[in-house]
Design a protein around this motif. Structure first.
Motif, PDB file in Angstrom:
ATOM      1  N   MET C  74      -4.254  12.138 -49.346  1.00 51.73           N
ATOM      2  CA  MET C  74      -4.929  11.353 -50.377  1.00 51.73           C
ATOM      3  C   MET C  74      -5.728  12.255 -51.308  1.00 51.73           C
ATOM      4  O   MET C  74      -5.728  12.086 -52.520  1.00 51.73           O
ATOM      5  CB  MET C  74      -5.870  10.339 -49.718  1.00 51.73           C
ATOM      6  N   GLY C  75      -6.409  13.250 -50.720  1.00 50.93           N
ATOM      7  CA  GLY C  75      -7.196  14.174 -51.517  1.00 50.93           C
ATOM      8  C   GLY C  75      -6.318  14.973 -52.470  1.00 50.93           C
ATOM      9  O   GLY C  75      -6.647  15.145 -53.645  1.00 50.93           O
ATOM     10  N   SER C  76      -5.165  15.429 -51.970  1.00 48.13           N
ATOM     11  CA  SER C  76      -4.265  16.211 -52.817  1.00 48.13           C
ATOM     12  C   SER C  76      -3.751  15.374 -53.975  1.00 48.13           C
ATOM     13  O   SER C  76      -3.713  15.819 -55.129  1.00 48.13           O
ATOM     14  CB  SER C  76      -3.087  16.718 -51.992  1.00 48.13           C
ATOM     15  N   GLU C  77      -3.360  14.151 -53.664  1.00 48.30           N
ATOM     16  CA  GLU C  77      -2.839  13.275 -54.720  1.00 48.30           C
ATOM     17  C   GLU C  77      -3.931  12.976 -55.749  1.00 48.30           C
ATOM     18  O   GLU C  77      -3.689  12.970 -56.960  1.00 48.30           O
ATOM     19  CB  GLU C  77      -2.337  11.960 -54.110  1.00 48.30           C
ATOM     20  N   HIS C  78      -5.133  12.752 -55.241  1.00 47.60           N
ATOM     21  CA  HIS C  78      -6.256  12.453 -56.117  1.00 47.60           C
ATOM     22  C   HIS C  78      -6.484  13.599 -57.090  1.00 47.60           C
ATOM     23  O   HIS C  78      -6.594  13.402 -58.299  1.00 47.60           O
ATOM     24  CB  HIS C  78      -7.503  12.216 -55.249  1.00 47.60           C
ATOM     25  N   GLY C  79      -6.516  14.825 -56.553  1.00 43.08           N
ATOM     26  CA  GLY C  79      -6.752  15.987 -57.406  1.00 43.08           C
ATOM     27  C   GLY C  79      -5.671  16.138 -58.447  1.00 43.08           C
ATOM     28  O   GLY C  79      -5.962  16.358 -59.630  1.00 43.08           O
ATOM     29  N   TYR C  80      -4.431  15.976 -58.030  1.00 43.40           N
ATOM     30  CA  TYR C  80      -3.321  16.146 -58.967  1.00 43.40           C
ATOM     31  C   TYR C  80      -3.380  15.092 -60.061  1.00 43.40           C
ATOM     32  O   TYR C  80      -3.249  15.398 -61.261  1.00 43.40           O
ATOM     33  CB  TYR C  80      -1.999  16.059 -58.210  1.00 43.40           C
ATOM     34  N   ALA C  81      -3.617  13.830 -59.650  1.00 38.99           N
ATOM     35  CA  ALA C  81      -3.658  12.747 -60.624  1.00 38.99           C
ATOM     36  C   ALA C  81      -4.769  13.009 -61.628  1.00 38.99           C
ATOM     37  O   ALA C  81      -4.578  12.853 -62.852  1.00 38.99           O
ATOM     38  CB  ALA C  81      -3.884  11.415 -59.906  1.00 38.99           C
ATOM     39  N   MET C  82      -5.934  13.444 -61.130  1.00 42.94           N
ATOM     40  CA  MET C  82      -7.050  13.667 -62.039  1.00 42.94           C
ATOM     41  C   MET C  82      -6.751  14.792 -63.016  1.00 42.94           C
ATOM     42  O   MET C  82      -7.129  14.730 -64.191  1.00 42.94           O
ATOM     43  CB  MET C  82      -8.311  13.986 -61.226  1.00 42.94           C
ATOM     44  N   ALA C  83      -6.077  15.853 -62.523  1.00 46.12           N
ATOM     45  CA  ALA C  83      -5.759  16.974 -63.405  1.00 46.12           C
ATOM     46  C   ALA C  83      -4.883  16.512 -64.570  1.00 46.12           C
ATOM     47  O   ALA C  83      -5.163  16.806 -65.735  1.00 46.12           O
ATOM     48  CB  ALA C  83      -5.068  18.071 -62.608  1.00 46.12           C
ATOM     49  N   VAL C  84      -3.833  15.763 -64.243  1.00 48.82           N
ATOM     50  CA  VAL C  84      -2.933  15.314 -65.310  1.00 48.82           C
ATOM     51  C   VAL C  84      -3.642  14.325 -66.224  1.00 48.82           C
ATOM     52  O   VAL C  84      -3.487  14.357 -67.457  1.00 48.82           O
ATOM     53  CB  VAL C  84      -1.653  14.698 -64.706  1.00 48.82           C
ATOM     54  N   GLU C  85      -4.440  13.429 -65.619  1.00 48.72           N
ATOM     55  CA  GLU C  85      -5.161  12.453 -66.437  1.00 48.72           C
ATOM     56  C   GLU C  85      -6.096  13.152 -67.418  1.00 48.72           C
ATOM     57  O   GLU C  85      -6.239  12.732 -68.569  1.00 48.72           O
ATOM     58  CB  GLU C  85      -5.977  11.523 -65.532  1.00 48.72           C
TER      59      GLU C  85
END
Lengths: 163, 415, 373, 162
Positions: C74-85
């Motif tokens: 979940m943390g990895s996905e969160h970080g990735y999503a935030m970076a692209v956002e």
């Protein structure tokens, strides 16, 4: 039955002693020594020396043999499993052994062994040994105990918390 | 037991012709086989119990599939191990690799010859029994070193070296602790040691709490000695928190790493045999062996009353926890207790079977060992040595002196 | 007394070893039981995450991020999503932000539980491991309720979430939180305060703040050395600035600051803080809001590059993304926390015994999936 | 300190070793430096009282299109002053040589090995520059845009990526 067991022990002693002497793998020799020691303990039992037999096991098998194994394993590079030894000066060895054999045989053969055996009843030896140690041999016993205590303290000093 | 078995065999008319030596040999064989069967079955049962105990301590169920409550699981596992391929690593020292496990097993099985299971059930009534047990179990070290060396694996060798150092270190304090008991009894015979603990007396001789005459209650020093012995013995049989030689998170499996199938099963067998032996020794030396705690008139009735109380508590517990009423244990124990109060002789007869008490004590000690195993982390190898040489050894030496002084004070020995 | 020096022996710990937490190989140079040099050999689990990412569209990368740090997906996905956002400048609905924080923090608790359990296992305590997994199971149940998966979720999408939470989720989470404090007390009883455990972990593998920073150690391992850096605090992302939580630091209660015991205990305390955050987030969770409303139809970040970092359970998880304006990233580098955390082991593990090296490795809490990517 | 000020400070100190400063909306503010001067610049960044960049957060290799120069990107952070700077340096595709900063930031040790492994960038002065994620005998540098995988690796067929 008892005789049968006696012969088994006899074979064990001779065979393992031969392995110790003629084996060319040092580690095998050391472990073969275990058979000799255990066999000798068995002989002691036949001699009604039960306490001595058990002492033989605890001192020779549990103590000295482990020390030997440690010594061999720690002095050699432990990554190489095979350590071989070979006998040297075989001629001289044979000479010495023959001499020894002669001495033993001259002492043993003239005696009439079979006739002189009188089965002895089994007596407990522990109490007698204890009594002797604390009466006649008290000083020797105390000296030995001080020596052992010294060894214990020495070992405890060596066992440091920080290596 | 061997001699009485031989006599029993010879008492039949048909068999009398075989003669004394043959009958004696046959009895010897039968008794040895019985001991081995005991050890083997014991291991199978204990492995099952250990799995169940660990499971209950860890909030899970443990084996449940094979047999009722998984009771046949270890039997199935044993069969599986028997069928496994016999693997000897190519670079291993084949002779020692094969002999090693057997040395360990034989050394741990042979010790049971001197253990009195009850007042009559005893393979060999040796007058040096205690010394015999201690000395024979010292052979185990050689077997372990043999196995570890022969595997030709660095991890195995580490395990073997650690194990040898550990067992030798702990043999000394354990031996000194045992000497304290021998000093009280004046005999090395395990049967004599048990018999010396019969009857009831005061706690520590003077404190007026009636307790069985077990050595653990003999004096404060022996009370402490019991714990020292248990600690040292736990270390000698390589169980957690002293399972350093086979610590699976460090040395994979220590000296057992390269073993598989039947040979590995032998290690397991001897491990549980050793644990049982320690439990036997603790109960024989400190907890009165096969002596019943309620061996006197009055004592037996009290014992059964306590049992009834326990049964009632159990019923209440079940009622609260599982919301169902199980009346059977209470009823049974009530009936027995009533009979006990009415017929004192019956109570004494019921409370005295030695084998039952012996095995009950052994089972409790083994449970304690399992409890240790499933709660403690593992010590480090140098900490282990430190505990042995700097803590347990001085305490056991002082303890030995303390026992002597105590006996002089209470007048058990005079100069 | 002078030290005896035997010949040094090279010992290969791994790649198949019970305590290397995956397929890691440590080449130990040992002098008796003392370890004089540790060389980690990694790469056994290399699955070319970065090469994959350069060939997949942005939204297709999300599942791969979870597979890197499989204990903190979940943390990895969160970080990735935030970076692209952040590259695309997407504004998220409040509800999405809160839910993401809830999931990320629950994941932190779950991951720390594994860390504690396996650390206990490494020093020989088996039972705490099962206790820890019991609670982790409850969290995984919550994740399963929300995403349908227990380990690799693909739940946090760029611009939103895959689905809204199902009915009953909030109540179950509250239930979990209510029971959780009692469970932490249980771990403290069985492991934290255990004398043997303290002996095994205290003063072992002491990491000074200078070493930690220089080696790029992050997360609980860094904070155990007494360095107060938590990206949630120092550079708040998402909505972490709205919550009231402490950043536990190593205090050296049983030894030196920055030893294995501190690294362990910081995680225990952090779980409590995470539980606090989850509770606050649940209290403030907006009832209304469409979790999919901000998901862009076409994910094409403008030309440029970004380095976005977030606080994963194991430390600083950074995504370095270069976009050339297409729907496929030109370059995606994951700066995985355990990669740097592991590299310090030679520095702090020298001179200790083999058993200690295992304790140190356990206290660093590595996941080989993200080290090798 | 703001990135602009850091750039001013650096260019005053190092002159032409600093090439330019890039600041766009979608870009981290980046100082582009010469690869041969990287170690002294990092030394200065770390030791200077005003800057104190004690932490290297990330080091990434990058290949833009498979033709132009390779680049290495450094993300630095100061744990005490809490400011950031990004350094970028270019190295030619045929002889990609960059000064190693592994001795200044130990983080860079493994990260440089990784960049070497995946891009073939040679970090001069690295204590132990060898492959880290891929096998030691792997051919080519997989993250280069012009990378073509070999047919076989130790007799195993390598599946082609589209």
């Amino acid at each position: 039955m008892a005789e049968f067991i006696f012969w088994i022990i006899w074979v064990l002693i001779i065979a393992s002693a031969a392995l110790v002497a003629f084996g060319n793998n040092l580690i095998h020799s050391v472990f073969a020594l275990m058979g000799t020691f255990l066999g000798v303990a068995g002989i002691y039992i036949f001699l009604n020396a039960d306490f001595l037999a058990v002492t033989q096991i605890v001192v020779y098998v549990g103590g000295i043999l482990v020390l030997l194994v440690f010594g061999i394993m720690l002095t050699n590079q432990i990554t190489t499993a095979r350590i071989s030894q070979s006998s040297v000066q075989k001629g001289l060895g044979v000479l010495v052994v023959l001499g020894l054999l002669t001495i033993i045989l001259t002492a043993v053969l003239p005696h009439d062994w079979v006739g002189s055996i009188t089965p002895m009843a089994f007596n407990e030896t522990v109490e007698g040994i204890g009594r002797l140690l604390f009466t006649d041999y008290l000083i020797l016993f105390e000296i030995a105990s001080v020596l052992l205590l010294g060894a214990l303290i020495g070992a405890a000093t060596l066992a440091r918390k920080e290596l | 037991m061997i001699q009485s078995l031989a006599n029993w065999i010879l008492s039949f008319d048909i068999l009398a012709g075989m003669g004394n030596p043959v009958a004696w040999g046959l009895s010897l064989f039968v008794v040895s086989a019985l001991i081995f069967v005991f050890v083997a079955l014991n291991a199978i049962v204990l492995v099952y119990i250990e799995r169940k105990v660990s499971a209950f301590m860890q909030v899970r169920l443990g084996p449940m599939r094979v047999g009722k409550f998984g009771s046949l699981q270890t039997v199935a596992d044993a069969l599986k191990l028997l069928q496994k391929e016999d693997i000897i690593p190519q670079m291993a020292d084949k002779i020692l690799f094969v002999i090693g496990p057997w040395v360990i097993l034989v050394a741990s099985v042979v010790t049971f010859a001197a253990i009195p299971f009850s007042d009559t059930l005893l393979a060999a009534n040796m007058n040096i029994g205690l010394f015999y047990v201690v000395s024979i179990s010292s052979i185990v070290v050689l077997g372990i070193v043999m196995a570890g060396w022969a595997s030709n694996n660095k991890w195995s060798l580490y395990g073997a070296m650690r194990s040898a150092a550990q067992i030798i270190s702990y043999e000394i304090p354990v031996g000194i602790t045992l000497i304290a008991v021998v000093a009280v009894v004046g005999s090395l015979n395990l049967q004599t040691i048990v018999i010396a603990q019969g009857g009831t007396g005061n706690l520590f001789h003077w404190i007026p709490i009636p307790l069985p005459n077990w050595f653990v209650f003999h004096d404060p020093f022996l009370f402490l000695a019991a714990f020292i012995y248990l600690t040292g013995a736990t270390a000698e049989i390589n169980r957690t928190p002293f399972d350093i030689p086979e610590s699976e998170s460090e040395l994979v499996a220590g000296f057992m790493t390269e073993f598989s199938g039947l040979r590995w099963a032998l290690f397991f067998l001897s491990e549980y045999a050793n644990a049982t032996l320690v439990a036997f020794l603790v109960s024989i030396i400190f907890l009165g062996g096969w002596q019943s705690p309620f061996s006197t008139y009055g004592g037996a009735q009290v014992g059964f009353s306590i049992l009834t109380l326990l049964a009632i508590m159990w019923t209440v517990f079940v009622k609260i926890k599982a919301k169902r009423l199980s009346i059977f244990p209470v009823g049974l124990s009530l009936v027995i207790t009533l009979c006990a109060w009415l017929f004192p002789g019956f109570a004494l007869w019921l409370a005295s079977p030695g084998l039952f008490w012996m095995l009950l004590k052994v089972a409790s000690i083994i449970f304690l060992l399992m409890w240790f195993r499933w709660t403690f982390p593992r010590l480090r190898v140098d900490q282990l040595m430190y505990v042995s040489w700097k803590v347990i050894l001085p305490i056991s030496l002082i303890n030995l002196m303390g026992v002597a002084v105590w006996m002089w004070l209470t007048g058990e020995i005079q100069f | 007394m002078g030290r005896l020096h035997a010949e040094e022996m090279v010992l290969n710990m791994g790649p198949q070893h019970p305590s290397t937490h995956g397929v890691l190989r440590l080449k130990l140079r040992t002098d008796g039981e003392i370890v004089s040099h540790i060389e980690p050999v990694i790469g056994y689990l290399h699955r070319s995450f970065e090469k994959h990412a350069e060939n997949l569209e942005y939204q297709m990368v999300t599942p791969f991020t979870g597979r890197c740090d499989y204990l903190g997906a979940m943390g990895s996905e969160h970080g990735y999503a935030m970076a692209v956002e952040k590259m695309m400048g997407i504004e998220l609905p409040e509800r999405v932000e809160y839910l993401r924080v809830i999931f990320a923090e629950l994941q932190r608790i779950a991951s720390h539980l594994v860390a504690l359990g396996t650390f206990g296992l490494d020093v020989g305590a088996i039972t705490p491991f099962i206790y820890c997994f019991r609670e982790r199971e409850l969290i995984l149940d919550l994740f399963e309720m929300a995403s349908g998966a227990r380990l690799l979720y693909n739940y946090i999408w760029i611009g939103g979430l895959a689905h809204d939470i199902p009915p009953g989720f909030v109540e179950k989470t509250y239930e979990f939180l209510d029971a959780f404090d009692k469970h932490v007390a249980e771990y403290n009883q069985i492991l934290t305060g255990n004398k043997i455990f303290i002996e095994r972990a205290a003063d072992i593998g002491v990491m000074t703040p200078e070493i930690a920073i220089n080696y790029g150690v992050t997360g609980p391992s860094l904070r155990a050395s007494g360095v107060n850096i938590d990206i949630r605090r120092t550079q708040p992302y998402s909505i972490y600035d709205r919550f009231d939580f402490d950043v536990p630091l190593g205090e050296g209660i049983h030894g030196t600051v920055g030893d294995s015991w501190d690294r362990y205990y910081v995680r225990v305390l952090e779980m409590k803080e995470s539980a606090k955050i989850v509770r606050q987030a649940l209290d403030q969770l907006p009832v209304e809001g469409d979790v999919k409303s901000a998901i862009p139809r076409r994910i094409r970040p403008p030309k440029g590059e970004i380095y976005f970092r977030s606080e994963n359970p194991r430390g600083e998880l950074g995504y370095y993304i270069v976009s050339d304006g297409k729907n496929v990233p030109l370059r995606l580098k994951m700066r995985s926390p355990a990669f740097s955390n592991l590299s310090v082991i030679n520095e702090i593990g020298q001179g200790f015994m083999i058993s200690d090296v295992i304790a140190i490795l356990g206290s660093l809490d590595i996941v080989l999936g993200e080290i090798d990517r | 300190m703001k990135e602009q000020e850091i750039y001013a400070d650096l260019s005053a100190k190092f002159g032409d070793k600093i090439i330019e400063f890039v600041e766009e909306e979608t870009l981290n503010p980046t100082v582009i430096v010469k690869p041969a001067a990287l170690d002294e610049i990092c030394n200065y960044l770390k030791d200077s009282e005003d800057l104190q960049f004690d932490s290297l957060m990330n080091l990434a290799g990058h290949d833009a299109d498979g033709e132009s120069d390779l680049s290495v990107i450094y993300h630095l952070y100061s744990t005490s002053i809490k400011h950031y700077i990004t350094l970028k340096t270019f190295a030619s595709r045929d002889t990609p040589a960059v000064k190693s900063i592994a001795k200044i930031y130990r983080t860079a040790d493994w990260h440089e090995r990784e960049a070497y492994d995946l891009y073939g960038i040679i970090f001069e002065g690295h204590p132990d520059l060898k492959r880290i994620l891929m096998e030691e005998d792997w051919e080519g540098y997989p993250l280069r845009k012009d990378y073509v995988a070999a047919e076989f690796y130790r007799g195993m067929r390598i599946e082609k990526v589209k």
